[in-house]
Write an enzyme that holds these catalytic residues in place. Structure first.
Site, PDB file in Angstrom:
ATOM      1  N   ASP A 104       0.797  -1.228   0.000  1.00 41.56           N
ATOM      2  CA  ASP A 104       0.000   0.000   0.000  1.00 41.56           C
ATOM      3  C   ASP A 104       0.833   1.282   0.000  1.00 41.56           C
ATOM      4  O   ASP A 104       1.961   1.308   0.497  1.00 41.56           O
ATOM      5  CB  ASP A 104      -0.885   0.036   1.252  1.00 41.56           C
ATOM      6  N   ASP A 105       0.205   2.324  -0.520  1.00 44.09           N
ATOM      7  CA  ASP A 105       0.552   3.735  -0.332  1.00 44.09           C
ATOM      8  C   ASP A 105       1.557   4.298  -1.328  1.00 44.09           C
ATOM      9  O   ASP A 105       1.792   5.502  -1.339  1.00 44.09           O
ATOM     10  CB  ASP A 105       1.065   4.036   1.089  1.00 44.09           C
ATOM     11  N   HIS A 146       3.493  -2.024   3.294  1.00 47.73           N
ATOM     12  CA  HIS A 146       3.544  -0.673   2.742  1.00 47.73           C
ATOM     13  C   HIS A 146       4.890  -0.434   2.065  1.00 47.73           C
ATOM     14  O   HIS A 146       5.929  -0.907   2.535  1.00 47.73           O
ATOM     15  CB  HIS A 146       3.350   0.383   3.838  1.00 47.73           C
TER      16      HIS A 146
END
Length: 257
Positions: free
Chosen positions: A78-79, A225
């Site tokens: 993620d991100d 992440h």
């Protein structure tokens, strides 16, 4: 799903999103990635003068299972993308023969299109993680949710060269019935997780590894992440976990669609 607080980095994403009040008409091309059908999706409220093919609707239920079967895991990242950490994650995935799903924040994808295209070229899948990474989206208006989801879809698709996200992951798990059905109507399956590695908190590599091993019986979709700060612990943990998972007999799949 636990929500992550204190993400100062994502405050800058909100600033980047100012002015995104509507989604412009985009005639995107579906590619052959993972069997996506041809045809673009019209944007709501925009007249193009003709009826464009609509993206195939998928289930609006939040996906947790793996298409790889009962003994497969889904690696989700993620991100990002982030120029410091995404290449390192990609290298580890390549070295271990693992495909993953990258849940990208729209402005990050827009800022680093070369990384988005590297992700696609390596056979990984894309996921819409909104424009601003607002973990309170479920408290906001439907118009706001729409601009966050469809704005990021547009940014990611443009950055990728035409490959659309196949999933939508609400920041912090802040799904609503409206956001789930909106994403699904654009061909993006809502995506949850079963195992939160807690890597965002930077508890140390050993702690991340231990959390994943302990929580793995909860289900196959694991959350990591590749942006939002120093992700060296995540990289180090993946270096340990990817071979360990293979040693335990796990295969690697994608979230169900």
């Amino acid at each position: 799903m636990a929500r992550h607080g204190g993400r100062g980095w994502h405050g800058r994403m909100i600033a980047a999103a100012i002015g995104v009040t509507a989604v412009a008409a985009v005639t995107s091309v579906w590619t052959a990635q993972a069997g996506q059908p041809a045809g673009g999706a019209p944007r709501a409220g925009v007249s193009s003068g003709h009826t464009a093919p609509k993206a195939a609707t998928v289930s609006a239920g939040i996906a947790h299972a793996s298409d790889g079967g009962a003994h497969a895991v889904n690696i989700t990242i993620d991100d990002g993308p982030d120029p410091a950490w995404t290449p390192q994650v990609l290298q580890l995935l390549r070295a271990n023969g693992v495909k993953a799903t990258f849940c990208m924040v729209g402005p990050q994808a827009q800022a680093h299109p070369e990384l988005v295209r590297q992700v696609v070229a390596a056979g990984h899948r894309l996921c819409d993680h909104t424009v601003s990474h607002d973990t309170t989206m479920d408290k906001k208006s439907e118009a706001y949710q729409s601009q966050q989801i469809l704005g990021a879809e547009r940014q990611i698709t443009q950055a990728s060269g035409g490959v659309r996200p196949m999933y939508y992951r609400a920041p912090g798990g802040a799904f609503t019935p409206y956001s789930r059905h909106l994403a699904a109507s654009h061909g993006m399956r809502p995506l949850g997780w079963n195992v939160d590695s807690k890597d965002f908190e930077r508890p140390g590599t050993d702690a991340i590894v231990a959390t994943v091993k302990r929580e793995l019986p909860n289900g196959p979709t694991i959350l990591f992440h590749d942006a939002g700060g120093d992700r060296s612990q995540t990289v180090a943990a993946l270096r340990v976990l990817l071979p360990w998972l293979k040693q335990q007999g796990y295969s690697f799949g994608f979230p169900v669609r």
